[in-house]
Write a protein that holds these residues in place. Structure first.
Motif, PDB file in Angstrom:
ATOM      1  N   ARG A   1      -5.051 -12.116   3.425  1.00 46.17           N
ATOM      2  CA  ARG A   1      -5.378 -11.846   4.826  1.00 46.17           C
ATOM      3  C   ARG A   1      -6.731 -12.459   5.183  1.00 46.17           C
ATOM      4  NH1 ARG A   1      -3.617  -6.177   7.226  1.00 46.17           N
ATOM      5  NH2 ARG A   1      -1.673  -7.019   6.413  1.00 46.17           N
ATOM      6  N   ARG A   2      -7.671 -12.365   4.245  1.00 46.17           N
ATOM      7  CA  ARG A   2      -8.982 -12.964   4.488  1.00 46.17           C
ATOM      8  C   ARG A   2      -8.857 -14.483   4.623  1.00 46.17           C
ATOM      9  NH1 ARG A   2     -12.799 -11.875  -0.220  1.00 46.17           N
ATOM     10  NH2 ARG A   2     -11.384 -13.367  -1.177  1.00 46.17           N
TER      11      ARG A   2
ATOM     12  N   VAL B   1      -2.543 -11.956  -4.412  1.00 42.18           N
ATOM     13  CA  VAL B   1      -2.888 -10.539  -4.583  1.00 42.18           C
ATOM     14  C   VAL B   1      -2.926 -10.158  -6.062  1.00 42.18           C
ATOM     15  CG1 VAL B   1      -2.137  -8.168  -4.197  1.00 42.18           C
ATOM     16  CG2 VAL B   1      -2.016  -9.826  -2.349  1.00 42.18           C
TER      17      VAL B   1
ATOM     18  N   THR C   1       0.843  -1.195   0.000  1.00 41.87           N
ATOM     19  CA  THR C   1       0.000   0.000   0.000  1.00 41.87           C
ATOM     20  C   THR C   1       0.880   1.247   0.000  1.00 41.87           C
ATOM     21  OG1 THR C   1      -1.399  -1.298   1.434  1.00 41.87           O
ATOM     22  CG2 THR C   1      -2.004   1.002   1.122  1.00 41.87           C
TER      23      THR C   1
ATOM     24  N   ASN D   1      -7.216 -12.062  -1.645  1.00 41.40           N
ATOM     25  CA  ASN D   1      -6.924 -11.377  -0.393  1.00 41.40           C
ATOM     26  C   ASN D   1      -6.404 -12.372   0.636  1.00 41.40           C
ATOM     27  OD1 ASN D   1      -6.888 -10.024   1.993  1.00 41.40           O
ATOM     28  ND2 ASN D   1      -8.933  -9.144   1.811  1.00 41.40           N
TER      29      ASN D   1
END
Lengths: 246, 264
Positions: free
Chosen positions: B166-167, B159, A54, B164
């Protein structure tokens, strides 16, 4: 319209600034190489392009619906995970047998489908990674030091394959490298990083830039001379080099 | 010749194998063995919570296991050296849980039931909870299977393809907490991690794809549960440890005779 563009992109890794103020964009059909010493922010930039990092500042814009084929720097498959090449190519989306065969053929390894990933040689492994990236029917291929662990002929063959794929599939390609020999010759544009963009442009322009020379010294001049010799006979040489005349 | 309680025990064992074995494959692939340890040892704290608040044991264990799993999951994301820290958490959770349970007044302080399970005391209601939990875990794994595998191979690959990781990590965390909560009664806090890891490890040498490995792990888990139950009757040994012993024997056999050629 560019496929991916960054504006004033700044990235942090564990509270440490790794990249600052990068403006970058790539169009369909272009091959851009990112060079720079270790720790210069090459991999961070690539990870920001694919969305895995990010921005602390600035932005990354991807064209709507953009399909990215990503070939990571290394992929360590845990020895406890049994995985055939065919099964690997079915991730994350299930693919038809024909599509897998075609991707493996395009990547130059048509006969590996039933082999275990753990049993592949370095070169085979990289080509399977490439085949997986191609299965996404990408608009852009992003390769992060994809030739690590290959010997020089293997590396050269791999880059010839990439250039060939660009021609046939009209892809944009972003490559990261810290070795310059083969890569620069195959690029339309080079981006030289060292925590920021030191210099940017056509390979011969970057190679002449003082910032670039300060980073890489004269050790690469032989390779660049080779590049110029092959591609730019009219270029006026302002440095000695040692190839024999034809 | 089958008494009801034996039938219930057998079904309970099968339910736990169904959830723990495929989940255990991910624990092994992602090198999260300590993660399983810490979460399952935290079950004791959950028991203390349930006893202190009159919550059902299952709910207390689920809550505490989930909290512990989230803490461990958060730590492992921070790429600091977590090995020793995870070890501390795993054993501290066990010790603090034991102390907490024994400090509670007016309780049947039969600690060994929590440590090693009491599969022969499984009630009809327990069975319902165990199978509901097992089906939720199985459902989660099947639903997220492709994404979980991709994220396990390499988070950046996931990604780049719009996933995702993290999910997916969160889903594994939730599945692990549920598995710990349903397995406590069957094998006990000390041996839950064994039911995660041993069937998966036993399946590895015999498998060429992740799916066959998960299926074989379920088979090993189920055979261990039923065989361990039988053995515990025949030899009058504690049931939970008998189940894990049989699983370990199957692992040894598979490691010794597993076909090496399958790996390449």
């Amino acid at each position: 319209m560019s496929l991916i563009a960054t504006r004033d992109l700044t990235l942090y890794h564990d509270d440490l600034k790794v990249l600052e103020g990068v403006n970058f964009s790539i169009q369909r059909g272009e091959i851009v190489t990112i060079v720079g010493p270790n720790g210069s922010g090459k991999s961070s930039l690539v990870r920001a392009l694919i969305g895995a990092m990010t921005p602390a500042n600035g932005s990354v814009t991807r064209a709507p619906g953009l399909r990215i084929g990503y070939v990571p720097q290394k992929l360590q498959i845990d020895s406890t995970l049994p995985l055939t090449v065919a099964r690997f190519l079915n991730l994350p989306q299930r693919q038809s047998r024909a599509a897998i065969k075609e991707a493996l053929t395009q990547a130059g390894v048509p006969d590996l489908a039933q082999r275990q990933m753990a049993g592949l040689s370095g070169g085979q492994f990289q080509r399977v990674l490439l085949a997986r990236a191609l299965l996404a029917k990408p608009d852009i291929l992003i390769l992060d030091e994809a030739t690590q662990g290959l010997d020089q002929p293997g590396e050269a063959a791999f880059y010839r394959l990439i250039a060939d794929l660009r021609e046939r599939l009209d892809l944009a390609i972003v490559m990261v490298s810290h070795d310059l020999h083969v890569v620069m010759a195959a690029s339309d544009r080079v981006l030289c990083l060292n925590g920021h963009v030191c210099c940017e442009g056509a390979p011969e322009i970057v190679a002449d830039a003082p910032e670039y020379r300060a980073l890489f010294g004269s050790g690469t001049q032989g390779a660049l001379a080779l590049y110029r010799h092959e591609h730019d006979h009219g270029h006026s040489h302002d440095h000695p080099h040692d190839h024999s005349p034809h | 010749m089958f008494d009801d309680f034996i039938l219930r025990a057998a079904l309970a064992g099968l339910g736990v194998a169904l959830a723990a074995a495929p989940l255990g494959c991910f624990v092994v692939w992602r090198r999260m063995a300590y993660f399983g340890d810490a979460t399952s040892h935290a079950a004791l704290l959950g028991v203390a919570l349930a006893l202190a608040t009159d919550l059902p044991t299952f709910a207390g264990v689920l809550i505490v296991a989930l909290v512990m799993a989230l803490i461990v999951s958060g730590l492992s994301e921070r790429k600091v050296s977590t090995d020793a820290l995870l070890g501390v958490l795993a054993h501290a959770a066990l010790a603090v849980g034991l102390v907490a349970v024994s400090l509670l007044p007016n309780q049947r302080n039969d600690l060994s039931a929590y440590l090693f399970g009491e599969i022969l005391a499984v009630t009809g209601a327990d069975l319902l909870v165990i199978w509901a939990g097992a089906l939720v875990v199985g459902g989660l794994l099947i639903w997220r299977w492709q994404a979980l595998l991709t994220a396990t191979l390499n988070p950046d690959l996931a990604v780049a393809a719009g996933g995702n990781p993290r999910r997916e990590q969160l889903i594994l965390t939730l599945a692990l907490a549920i598995t710990v909560a349903v397995a406590l009664k069957v094998v006990g806090a000390l041996l839950i991690a064994a039911m995660l890891i041993i069937p998966a490890a036993a399946a590895r040498p015999l498998a060429r794809t992740p799916e066959t490995m998960a299926a074989l792990a379920i088979l090993v888990g189920a055979v261990s549960a039923l065989g361990g139950l039988g053995a515990s009757f025949t030899f009058d040994t504690p049931t939970g440890p008998s189940i894990v012993t049989l699983a370990a024997l199957l692992f040894a056999l598979s490691a010794a005779f597993g076909n090496d050629r399958l790996r390449h």
